[in-house]
Scaffold this active site. Structure first.
Site, PDB file in Angstrom:
ATOM      1  N   TYR A   1       1.036  -1.435   0.115  1.00 43.80           N
ATOM      2  CA  TYR A   1      -0.284   0.055  -0.236  1.00 43.80           C
ATOM      3  C   TYR A   1       0.898   1.649   0.222  1.00 43.80           C
ATOM      4  CZ  TYR A   1      -3.926   3.721   1.725  1.00 43.80           C
ATOM      5  OH  TYR A   1      -4.414   4.346   1.603  1.00 43.80           O
TER       6      TYR A   1
ATOM      7  N   LYS B   1       4.448   9.024   8.386  1.00 48.22           N
ATOM      8  CA  LYS B   1       3.377   8.695   9.822  1.00 48.22           C
ATOM      9  C   LYS B   1       4.243   8.963  10.983  1.00 48.22           C
ATOM     10  CE  LYS B   1       0.671   4.527   7.976  1.00 48.22           C
ATOM     11  NZ  LYS B   1       0.972   4.168   7.004  1.00 48.22           N
TER      12      LYS B   1
ATOM     13  N   ASP C   1       9.413   2.939   0.164  1.00 51.96           N
ATOM     14  CA  ASP C   1       8.076   3.533   0.933  1.00 51.96           C
ATOM     15  C   ASP C   1       8.842   3.185   1.956  1.00 51.96           C
ATOM     16  OD1 ASP C   1       6.095   4.759   1.854  1.00 51.96           O
ATOM     17  OD2 ASP C   1       4.923   3.424   0.477  1.00 51.96           O
TER      18      ASP C   1
HETATM   19  C1  LIG Z   1       0.835   5.019   4.974  1.00 48.79           C
HETATM   20  C2  LIG Z   1       1.230   4.746   4.483  1.00 48.79           C
HETATM   21  C3  LIG Z   1       1.074   5.210   3.261  1.00 48.79           C
HETATM   22  C4  LIG Z   1       0.127   6.173   3.252  1.00 48.79           C
HETATM   23  O1  LIG Z   1       0.544   7.957   3.960  1.00 48.79           O
HETATM   24  P1  LIG Z   1      -1.300   8.332   4.696  1.00 48.79           P
HETATM   25  O2  LIG Z   1      -0.290   9.356   5.184  1.00 48.79           O
HETATM   26  O3  LIG Z   1      -2.262   7.918   4.654  1.00 48.79           O
HETATM   27  O4  LIG Z   1      -1.778   9.323   2.921  1.00 48.79           O
HETATM   28  C5  LIG Z   1       1.949   5.085   2.091  1.00 48.79           C
HETATM   29  N1  LIG Z   1       2.327   4.759   2.306  1.00 48.79           N
HETATM   30  C6  LIG Z   1       2.680   3.540   3.349  1.00 48.79           C
HETATM   31  C7  LIG Z   1       3.886   1.775   2.882  1.00 48.79           C
HETATM   32  C8  LIG Z   1       2.230   4.000   4.235  1.00 48.79           C
HETATM   33  O5  LIG Z   1       1.596   3.378   5.195  1.00 48.79           O
END
Ligand SMILES: *Cc1c(COP(=O)(O)O)cnc(C)c1O
Length: 445
Positions: free
Chosen positions: A158, A285, A253
């Protein structure tokens, strides 16, 4: 895919959620599904999501006054627990000095320096407001830099709700069993190639065929959105070699893993591959400390393509917001070695109790790790990709989730999510959680 409401077993203390139910009814009238992010809706576990009122340290309280040990931690950001005094102080001082200027401030420099100082291959960063914005911008930048369009991603990873990245995504998309989302035009989806995770042969095959059209391969540094599924030894290195050989960028990511798995994220645990570092990274995060702040960054020559230095446009009215930057900076600065040690202790203890209790009651399970991030799969055998992650007993997880909730422990409401702990999880919170796990395991056996 959505399971019915789990059966309540006799003899367990009932938790009334009258206030949450009333709030949900009102919310549903004015907010789709009553929530502002789908996984909050308890869709896959059934029941009423609890509306939260306050939090301190490892504890959160809902609208009915019920107290829970928080193992969601806002899906990662609350690494220090709720209301950490340093962060609260920094936020209060920043807010008192002005909420937003739409002009540069020193704090943005300090936060960027903090990130660049921790993650070696990151020479420059740009601050944004969410992980979604970070990955969206990184992809645009990769396309602008390479002059190519195709993106390769992995099933179950994701990267936020970016059009091009929603194909076979994990997290909420996995929780709800949604197909690739309506509203994503075939033209956008058609630019994305989805491959099974941990399958280097599949990556090689796709690059052999279309390597000269691929702008970037994006991967979670160590996936946490299909449950925790770390890269097999040599996988990250292989991705680096293949992308490099074809002139495509590698985007790591680290929105979830960054500054959580170690002071420098997953990279700090796995190390820079011998074949070279990823070109771009995305963060979010933890680095926002509970406020909307995220970032993407990497090689200076790639970042130089961004406006105003280069032609690739990217902007934000609130980007680098003073209050959010203050929260992120204070959080990162408070993430000492002792903090990471405590995260390891807490997650190690809790996972140990799960293993012991589930084994005693004959409940098939598998625990996987990325630093202190771990998740419990309701199945046996190694989980290496999205297909194996999906092959688990989601219905039994739903019963476990509610058995825990009734005992005052708030787990992520999906079997595809990581359990997040904080350094504020003290012995009382850990013991409370351990007792709940033992009792819940007996209940769902
Ligand atoms: C949470 C998450 C996102 C998206 O971040 P948001 O602040 O919710 O838009 C993207 N990549 C990873 C790996 C994530 O865990």
């Amino acid at each position: 895919m959505m399971s019915a409401h789990p059966v309540d077993h006799a003899g367990t203390p009932a938790v009334h959620s009258n206030a949450s139910e009333a709030l949900l009814a009102r919310a549903r009238a004015v907010i789709p599904g009553g929530v502002n992010s789908p996984v909050r809706a308890f869709g896959s576990v059934g029941g009423t999501p609890r509306f939260m009122v306050r939090g301190t340290g490892p504890w959160i309280w809902d609208a009915d006054g019920e107290r829970y040990v928080d193992l969601v931690c806002s899906w990662g950001p609350m690494i220090l627990g709720h209301g950490h005094p340093d962060v609260l102080g920094a936020v209060t001082a920043a807010a008192a000095a002005g909420f937003s200027f739409g002009m540069p401030t020193e704090r943005e420099v300090l936060l960027a320096e903090e990130i660049v100082g921790r993650v070696g291959p990151v020479q420059q960063v740009r601050l944004v407001n969410s992980g979604t914005e970070a990955t969206m911008s990184a992809i645009r930048l990769a396309r602008g830099f390479t002059g190519r369009s195709l993106i390769v991603k992995f099933a179950g990873c994701y990267h936020g709700h970016v059009d091009a990245l929603l194909a076979a995504a994990g997290s909420g998309v996995a929780t709800f069993g949604l197909p690739d989302s309506p509203g994503v035009p075939p033209s956008a989806a058609g630019e994305t190639i989805v491959l099974p995770y941990n399958d280097l042969a599949a990556v090689e095959a796709v690059f052999a065929e279309r390597g000269d059209q691929i702008a970037a391969l994006i991967t979670e540094a160590s996936p946490g959105n299909m449950g925790v599924v770390p890269p097999a030894p040599g996988f990250t290195q292989g991705l680096r070699q293949i992308t490099q050989a074809h002139g495509a960028l590698l985007i790591s990511d680290e929105v979830m893993t960054g500054f959580r798995c170690s002071p420098s994220g997953w990279l700090g645990l796995e190390g820079v591959p011998a074949s070279g570092a990823p070109d771009l990274f995305t963060f979010g995060k933890v680095m926002g400390g509970g406020f909307p702040a995220a970032a993407f960054g990497g090689r200076a020559d790639v970042m130089a393509m961004l406006a105003p230095e280069g032609p690739v446009y990217q902007a934000g009215t609130l980007s680098g917001n003073p209050v959010a930057a203050a929260a992120g900076l204070a959080t990162l600065r408070a993430c000492t070695d002792e903090v990471y040690q405590r995260l390891d202790e807490v997650s190690g203890t809790l996972a140990g109790v799960v293993t012991e209790s589930f084994t005693r009651h004959g409940i098939p399970h598998r625990i996987q790790w990325a630093g202190s991030m771990f998740s419990v799969f309701f199945r046996e055998g190694e989980v290496t990709d999205y297909a194996t992650a999906r092959d688990q007993d989601a219905e039994r997880f739903g019963r476990f989730f509610h058995a825990m909730l009734r005992r005052g422990v708030h787990l992520p409401p999906s079997c595809f999510e990581t359990w997040f702990v904080s350094a504020a999880h003290d012995d009382e919170a850990v013991e409370h959680t351990a007792r709940a796990i033992e009792q819940a395991a007996a209940q769902i056996a």
